[in-house]
Design a protein around this motif. Structure first.
Motif, short mmCIF file in Angstrom:
data_model
loop_
_atom_site.label_atom_id
_atom_site.label_comp_id
_atom_site.label_asym_id
_atom_site.label_seq_id
_atom_site.Cartn_x
_atom_site.Cartn_y
_atom_site.Cartn_z
N LEU A 197 12.97 -5.15 121.32
CA LEU A 197 14.27 -5.35 121.96
C LEU A 197 14.28 -4.98 123.44
O LEU A 197 14.73 -5.74 124.29
N LEU A 198 13.74 -3.81 123.77
CA LEU A 198 13.78 -3.38 125.17
C LEU A 198 12.98 -4.31 126.07
O LEU A 198 13.33 -4.53 127.22
N ASP A 199 11.90 -4.89 125.52
CA ASP A 199 11.08 -5.81 126.32
C ASP A 199 11.78 -7.14 126.59
O ASP A 199 11.31 -7.95 127.38
N SER A 200 12.90 -7.38 125.92
CA SER A 200 13.61 -8.64 126.14
C SER A 200 14.49 -8.58 127.38
O SER A 200 15.04 -9.59 127.81
N LEU A 201 14.60 -7.40 127.98
CA LEU A 201 15.44 -7.24 129.18
C LEU A 201 15.02 -8.25 130.25
O LEU A 201 13.83 -8.38 130.55
N SER A 202 15.99 -8.98 130.79
CA SER A 202 15.77 -9.99 131.84
C SER A 202 15.09 -11.26 131.36
O SER A 202 14.86 -12.17 132.15
N LEU A 203 14.75 -11.33 130.08
CA LEU A 203 14.22 -12.59 129.54
C LEU A 203 15.41 -13.39 128.98
O LEU A 203 16.55 -12.91 128.96
N VAL A 204 15.13 -14.61 128.52
CA VAL A 204 16.21 -15.50 128.10
C VAL A 204 16.12 -15.71 126.59
O VAL A 204 15.04 -16.01 126.07
N THR A 205 17.23 -15.55 125.90
CA THR A 205 17.23 -15.69 124.45
C THR A 205 16.93 -17.14 124.06
O THR A 205 17.41 -18.07 124.70
N ALA A 206 16.15 -17.30 122.99
CA ALA A 206 15.74 -18.65 122.58
C ALA A 206 16.46 -19.10 121.33
O ALA A 206 16.26 -20.23 120.87
N GLU A 207 17.28 -18.24 120.74
CA GLU A 207 18.06 -18.69 119.58
C GLU A 207 19.44 -18.04 119.60
O GLU A 207 19.64 -16.99 120.21
N ASP A 208 20.39 -18.72 118.94
CA ASP A 208 21.75 -18.17 118.87
C ASP A 208 21.73 -16.91 118.02
O ASP A 208 21.05 -16.85 117.00
N ILE A 209 22.47 -15.91 118.46
CA ILE A 209 22.61 -14.69 117.65
C ILE A 209 23.98 -14.77 116.98
O ILE A 209 25.00 -14.87 117.66
N ILE A 210 23.95 -14.73 115.66
CA ILE A 210 25.18 -14.82 114.86
C ILE A 210 25.42 -13.45 114.23
O ILE A 210 24.49 -12.87 113.66
N ALA A 211 26.64 -12.98 114.31
CA ALA A 211 26.93 -11.65 113.76
C ALA A 211 26.71 -11.64 112.25
O ALA A 211 27.32 -12.44 111.53
N PRO A 212 25.84 -10.75 111.73
CA PRO A 212 25.59 -10.71 110.29
C PRO A 212 26.69 -9.97 109.53
O PRO A 212 26.75 -10.03 108.31
N TRP A 213 27.49 -9.22 110.23
CA TRP A 213 28.60 -8.51 109.59
C TRP A 213 29.69 -8.25 110.61
O TRP A 213 29.51 -8.50 111.81
N ASN A 214 30.84 -7.76 110.12
CA ASN A 214 31.95 -7.43 111.01
C ASN A 214 31.59 -6.24 111.89
O ASN A 214 30.86 -5.35 111.48
N MET A 215 32.16 -6.22 113.09
CA MET A 215 32.04 -5.03 113.92
C MET A 215 33.43 -4.69 114.47
O MET A 215 34.02 -5.55 115.10
N PRO A 216 33.98 -3.51 114.26
CA PRO A 216 33.44 -2.50 113.36
C PRO A 216 33.35 -3.01 111.92
O PRO A 216 34.06 -3.92 111.54
N ALA A 274 38.52 -3.52 111.13
CA ALA A 274 37.22 -4.15 110.83
C ALA A 274 37.21 -5.55 111.45
O ALA A 274 38.18 -6.29 111.34
N GLY A 275 36.14 -5.88 112.14
CA GLY A 275 36.00 -7.22 112.71
C GLY A 275 36.82 -7.46 113.96
O GLY A 275 36.86 -8.58 114.47
N SER A 276 37.49 -6.41 114.48
CA SER A 276 38.34 -6.66 115.66
C SER A 276 37.49 -6.91 116.90
O SER A 276 37.94 -7.57 117.83
N ASP A 277 36.28 -6.41 116.94
CA ASP A 277 35.40 -6.72 118.07
C ASP A 277 34.67 -8.03 117.80
O ASP A 277 34.81 -9.00 118.54
N VAL A 278 33.92 -8.06 116.71
CA VAL A 278 33.16 -9.25 116.35
C VAL A 278 33.35 -9.53 114.87
O VAL A 278 33.28 -8.61 114.05
N HIS A 279 33.59 -10.80 114.56
CA HIS A 279 33.70 -11.22 113.15
C HIS A 279 32.35 -11.59 112.59
O HIS A 279 31.54 -12.19 113.29
N ARG A 280 32.15 -11.29 111.34
CA ARG A 280 30.95 -11.79 110.66
C ARG A 280 30.84 -13.30 110.86
O ARG A 280 31.85 -14.01 110.82
N ASP A 281 29.64 -13.79 111.13
CA ASP A 281 29.33 -15.22 111.36
C ASP A 281 29.78 -15.73 112.73
O ASP A 281 29.66 -16.92 113.00
#
Ligand code: AMP
Ligand code: MG
Length: 406
Positions: A25-44, A132-139
């Motif tokens: 993860l830390l080595d990804s700093l300043s690099l470009v993501t190659a896939e969509d990141i989908i929330a696997p669960w609610n946050m909080p 729950a999920g007020s920041d990020v919703h699952r999916d």
């Protein structure tokens, strides 16, 4: 001869974005993501308290109510405790809201008398509760592919337990200095010889882009030396040489590259400084031959090489950031080609002022040291006057921070 703009377009048309890889993860700093990141669960993940205080049932919270404290919830502990009518529990920031409770009253808004508590002010449904999920919703898609990773992206991925990220890989960039007059950095200075500063200054610029560096050292002015170093340079994704491309010079750099099968796309660019810049392609390797002059090589790096490196790394915005500024002194130039004037930027209210950062002959390295950007003086003009607006390519995104630090 291509204009600066045409040269950049041609270079980018030959630049492909490289493959992807999974990195820590830390080595990804300043690099470009190659896939969509989908929330696997609610946050909080669950309703939790935003304050240290009492978890209450708002229906019980009438002005004179005396409520009994029946327990405590701390962060990180999943208790089965629930809040019965007429009762509260103590709750810490981040702790799960117990069954029955629907709000949190901060300690400072309540008075404790032994095992009872009275409230100083009314309390609303869900007050001080992070749902729950007020920041990020699952999916929910939280980071689209093509995003440059900064600390907040790292934080988001870490919050979802990702210890690696899939990103476009760093290009391997080989750097070669050429010339018999050059002395390796670290050797004692010799009158008449020139210390190879280009190798390391270009490496610094490559490093700022986030690419990997392969230092090839110095090719001496013999075909054998050029052949050996260049054969290895052409194995990289991007191969940068400096010097040996000036007009009229005995042209080993271009000759040997051609012999090695590099197709040269242009030999010079209509810009000053940096005119003799050469660009070629062999297979997937992009070849840049920069002038030997340290100022010219760094300016051309930032105008033409950096955009290609960034595109290879998956960046979408690859051009030098441009701002408009009011030139503060007259600048003369030869009509017919763009001149890149080294300038210092100062803000004055809503506008930016551009001051020449010193004498503009290409040999003046100090002028580049003091520069925040390159003012682009249009090709057709023979002079640009104080008070005229110019476009300035910002050399470092830290410019405004640096001004504040001084
Ligand atoms: P050239 O492009 O070979 O005509 O070189 C132009 C100027 O750049 C000369 O003053 C060289 O000494 C200088 N120069 C060439 N290569 C380097 C280098 N690697 N580091 C610092 N200066 C260089
Ligand atoms: Mg030379």
């Amino acid at each position: 001869m291509p204009t600066l703009e045409e040269a950049r377009r041609l270079i980018l048309s030959h630049t492909i974005t490289l493959g992807t890889e999974s990195v820590e993860l830390l080595d990804s700093l300043s690099l470009v993501t190659a896939e969509d990141i989908i929330a696997p669960w609610n946050m909080p993940q669950c309703d939790n308290s935003a304050m240290d205080g009492y978890a209450v049932r708002t229906a019980d919270c009438t002005p004179a109510a005396r409520l009994r404290i029946t327990g405590t919830n701390t962060a990180g502990v999943l208790s089965n405790i629930s809040v019965e009518p007429g009762c509260v529990i103590k709750i810490m920031t981040g702790a799960r809201i117990p069954a029955g409770a629907d709000a949190v009253v901060p300690f400072e808004d309540a008075e404790m008398h032994g095992e009872f508590v009275t409230l100083k002010s009314p309390v609303g449904h869900h007050q001080n509760v992070r749902l729950a999920g007020s920041d990020v919703h699952r999916d929910e898609p939280v980071i689209p592919a093509g995003t440059v990773v900064r600390a907040p992206e790292i934080s988001m991925m870490a919050s979802f337990s990702m210890s690696c990220a899939t990103v476009f890989r760093r290009p391997r960039v080989a750097i070669l200095s050429t010339g018999d007059e050059l002395l390796e950095l670290g050797l004692p200075a010799v009158p008449g010889r020139v210390i190879d500063s280009n190798g390391i200054s270009l490496a610094a610029m490559v490093k700022e882009c986030g690419a990997n560096i392969q230092m090839l050292g110095i090719a001496r002015d013999t075909v054998t030396s050029h052949l050996e170093k260049m054969t290895s340079g052409l194995q990289a994704d991007i191969f940068i040489t400096s010097a040996g491309v000036s007009v009229g010079e005995h042209d080993l750099v271009r000759q040997v590259l051609t012999d090695l099968g590099v197709s040269l796309e242009f030999h010079s660019v209509d810009v000053r400084p940096g005119g003799p810049t050469t660009f070629g392609v062999k297979g997937n390797c992009l070849v840049f031959c920069l002038p030997g002059n340290p100022v010219a090589s760094m300016i051309i790096f930032s105008e033409l090489v950096k955009p290609a490196i960034l595109k290879a790394m998956g960046y979408r915005r690859v051009l030098p950031p441009a701002v408009r500024a009011i030139l503060q002194e007259n600048a003369s130039k030869r009509p017919g080609r763009i001149k890149l004037l080294r300038v210092r930027l100062e803000s004055s209210g809503d506008i930016l002022l551009a001051f020449s950062s010193g004498e503009q002959t290409t040999g003046m390295l100090k002028t580049l040291l003091r520069a925040d950007g390159l003012a682009v003086l249009p090709a057709e003009r023979s002079a640009v006057c104080a008070g005229e607006e110019v476009e300035v390519h910002v050399l470092s995104s830290n410019v405004l921070m640096q001004q504040e630090a001084m």
